[in-house]
Design an enzyme around this catalytic site. Structure first.
Site, PDB file in Angstrom:
ATOM      1  CG  HIS A  21     102.195  93.285  43.966  1.00  0.00           C
ATOM      2  ND1 HIS A  21     101.033  93.458  43.260  1.00  0.00           N
ATOM      3  CD2 HIS A  21     102.245  94.308  44.855  1.00  0.00           C
ATOM      4  CE1 HIS A  21     100.400  94.529  43.708  1.00  0.00           C
ATOM      5  NE2 HIS A  21     101.122  95.076  44.667  1.00  0.00           N
ATOM      6  CG  HIS A  24     103.358  97.024  40.757  1.00  0.00           C
ATOM      7  ND1 HIS A  24     103.588  96.284  41.884  1.00  0.00           N
ATOM      8  CD2 HIS A  24     103.220  98.309  41.162  1.00  0.00           C
ATOM      9  CE1 HIS A  24     103.596  97.093  42.933  1.00  0.00           C
ATOM     10  NE2 HIS A  24     103.364  98.322  42.528  1.00  0.00           N
ATOM     11  CB  CYS A 129      96.011 109.331  52.894  1.00  0.00           C
ATOM     12  SG  CYS A 129      96.873 107.734  52.967  1.00  0.00           S
ATOM     13  CB  CYS A 132      96.525 108.143  48.917  1.00  0.00           C
ATOM     14  SG  CYS A 132      95.669 106.714  49.550  1.00  0.00           S
ATOM     15  CB  CYS A 150      93.336 106.421  54.095  1.00  0.00           C
ATOM     16  SG  CYS A 150      93.668 105.939  52.384  1.00  0.00           S
ATOM     17  CG  HIS A 153      96.968 103.440  52.542  1.00  0.00           C
ATOM     18  ND1 HIS A 153      96.733 104.394  51.566  1.00  0.00           N
ATOM     19  CD2 HIS A 153      98.037 102.734  52.128  1.00  0.00           C
ATOM     20  CE1 HIS A 153      97.655 104.273  50.618  1.00  0.00           C
ATOM     21  NE2 HIS A 153      98.443 103.281  50.930  1.00  0.00           N
ATOM     22  CE  LYS A 303      94.707  97.990  44.043  1.00  0.00           C
ATOM     23  NZ  LYS A 303      95.147  99.358  44.288  1.00  0.00           N
ATOM     24  CE  LYS A 306     105.348  97.255  51.525  1.00  0.00           C
ATOM     25  NZ  LYS A 306     105.735  98.634  51.829  1.00  0.00           N
TER      26      LYS A 306
HETATM   27 ZN   LIG Z   1      95.722 106.201  51.724  1.00  0.00          ZN
END
Ligand SMILES: [Zn+2]
Length: 501
Positions: A21, A24, A129, A132, A150, A153, A303, A306
């Site tokens: 997206h 990136h 995680c 990550c 996390c 996430h 941010k 996804k």
């Molecule tokens: Zn994470």
């Protein structure tokens, strides 16, 4: 910026668990612009991007879809490539961490580090995680309902305890701190200070670099212990060495590495400073010339990503403006290294309308029409020195900012040249002049310089425009001088940007 005319630009290699997206595209487009800028000046340039194809997250993603990981990453990495092709990313190599030469390099480096005593066996436990691929310390994770969460996430971490191999980065604490505090590698400097304070506060601890194969089979096997795969971050960082042929041609590697400009988003700063600089030092390689760090693109303050579902898609952006290079322009215009940048269609539209359609695009169109109508497209050198003095300063600022990697500032000064030239035309009214040669030639020179400065951002669009004015793009800095072109042959009046429908 570089003594020996070599520039090696890298993007992070992306985790291909979904299509790319704008987040990136942000880093990738900036990297491509930088590489093209130095290429335009005659540098030897090499742009590296690619995909980070190992690790638990991809292993699980593939399993979820009932595919073996290699088939899955084959598909996904080709999707990444197709996006970069549409966006005109002129990479010299698209590296995949499943590439054979990368695997060889990784094993070579691991053996070397073991030999030198930088790798040792030990036991590790901590909160992990899988999203990550990272263990989180007590200071880093969030606690919700007594459960460590996390911070990226926002989901629970797993507690993991296992035998592993460690990398002795603690030995490089002072070395890394010196680069961060005294050097000019990390740009903007605020990020160096951030990591330096973290190291001073928490120290620099050895990191676990191996995962038991029973848990993570999808990775590069440790050459000295087949029961383990390599931690995906070490695998990923080493791509920067594979990409430019560290094991194949050390002379070429050394040349390019001396001009290495590595781009990252601020979320992976720790890996690219504390860990990366240490690994390089273990191998006797200096840090990159620059580590260029950018902040996030945000949508309503969050941010873009996804997992948060607030992604502005690359497809929608291309469709809206009808030209993939407009995506590049918007990114270049809004790029902000030290602060997050809020994006929305309103912001995009206003950039498109103000900068491209009404300023630069309008200037190109009107001057070409004037040249054709009043002097038959044949425009000969007759420079208005007085006007050029005003805009020469803007040009120099644009070039200086480009060389210092400040893309959005460079673009801002470039657009100021176009803006001033539009005002110049309004003042001079060449359509009323008995002999408009000087006004039109001068305006064409301003267009040419503006276009050259925009060339790294919109290479195809600019090539088309300059061709219609009868100008070929060269690879040197001389062409940025006003009065460089003796004769223009304007064959067509370009209409490079259309109104948003
Ligand atoms: Zn994470």
């Amino acid at each position: 910026m570089n003594r020996n005319r070599y520039v090696y630009v890298t993007t992070p290699i992306y985790y291909p668990n979904d299509k790319p997206h704008l987040g990136h595209a942000y880093t990738t487009i900036l990297a491509d612009i930088i590489a093209r800028w130095f290429y335009l000046q005659g540098y030897n340039t090499f742009l590296l991007t690619g995909t980070d194809e190992h690790g638990l997250k991809l292993q699980r993603e593939a399993e979820k879809r009932g595919k073996d990981p290699k088939t899955f990453v084959d598909e996904m990495s080709s999707i990444f490539r197709s996006y970069w092709d549409v966006l005109g990313i002129g990479y010299n190599r698209f590296i995949r961490t499943t590439d054979k030469d990368h695997e060889e390099l990784v094993k070579y480096v691991l053996n070397k580090l073991l030999e030198k005593g930088y790798i040792y066996r030990g036991r590790y436990s901590g909160w992990y995680c899988s999203g990550c691929e990272k263990f989180y310390s007590e200071k880093e994770y969030i606690i919700e309902n007594n459960t460590p969460i996390c911070p990226i996430h926002k989901r629970p971490l797993e507690f993991i305890e296992e035998d592993t191999y460690f990398l002795r980065i603690s030995e490089f604490r002072d070395y890394v701190l010196k680069i961060l505090k005294e050097g000019d590698v990390v740009y903007p400097k605020q990020y160096a200070i951030e990591i330096a304070s973290k190291i001073e506060l928490e120290g620099l601890q050895d990191i676990s670099i191996a995962r038991p194969k029973s848990r993570v089979y999808w990775g590069i096997e440790l050459p000295f212990d087949p029961n383990y795969t390599l931690y995906v971050w070490i695998d990923a960082l080493l791509n920067y060495l594979t990409g430019i042929g560290y094991l194949k041609n050390i002379e070429e590697f050394t040349n390019y590495w001396s001009g290495a400009i590595q781009l990252i988003g601020k979320d992976i700063l720790w890996f690219h400073t504390a860990i990366w600089f240490s690994i390089l030092a273990m191998l006797g390689i200096p840090p990159p010339r620059k580590l260029l760090v950018h902040a996030y693109l945000t949508v309503k303050g969050h941010k873009m990503g996804k997992s948060l579902g607030n992604v502005i898609s690359i497809e929608d952006t291309i469709k809206r403006y009808g030209n993939p290079e407009v995506v590049r322009f918007i990114i270049a215009r809004i790029a902000n290294y030290d602060k997050d940048t809020e994006v929305s269609w309103e912001i995009y539209d206003s950039i498109y309308n103000n900068d491209l359609l009404n300023n630069y695009g309008n200037l190109v169109r009107r001057v070409a029409v004037l040249a054709k109508r009043y002097i038959n497209g044949n425009v000969e050198r007759d420079l208005d020195e007085q006007f050029v003095r005003d805009i020469d300063e803007l040009k120099n600022k644009a070039i200086e900012n480009y060389n210092n990697l400040n893309i959005s500032e460079a673009i801002k000064y470039t657009l100021d040249i176009a803006h001033n030239t539009n005002s110049y035309l309004n003042r001079r009214e060449p359509w009323k002049e008995a002999n408009p040669m000087k006004t039109i030639y001068t305006a064409l020179e301003a267009i040419r310089i503006t276009s050259l400065l925009l060339q790294p951002v919109m290479p195809n669009t600019i090539k088309t425009i300059l061709n219609m004015l009868g100008v070929e793009i060269e690879r040197n800095i001389k062409q940025f001088n006003f009065g460089y072109i003796e004769k223009y042959k304007v064959v067509e009046a370009p209409l490079p940007f259309r109104k948003i429908s």
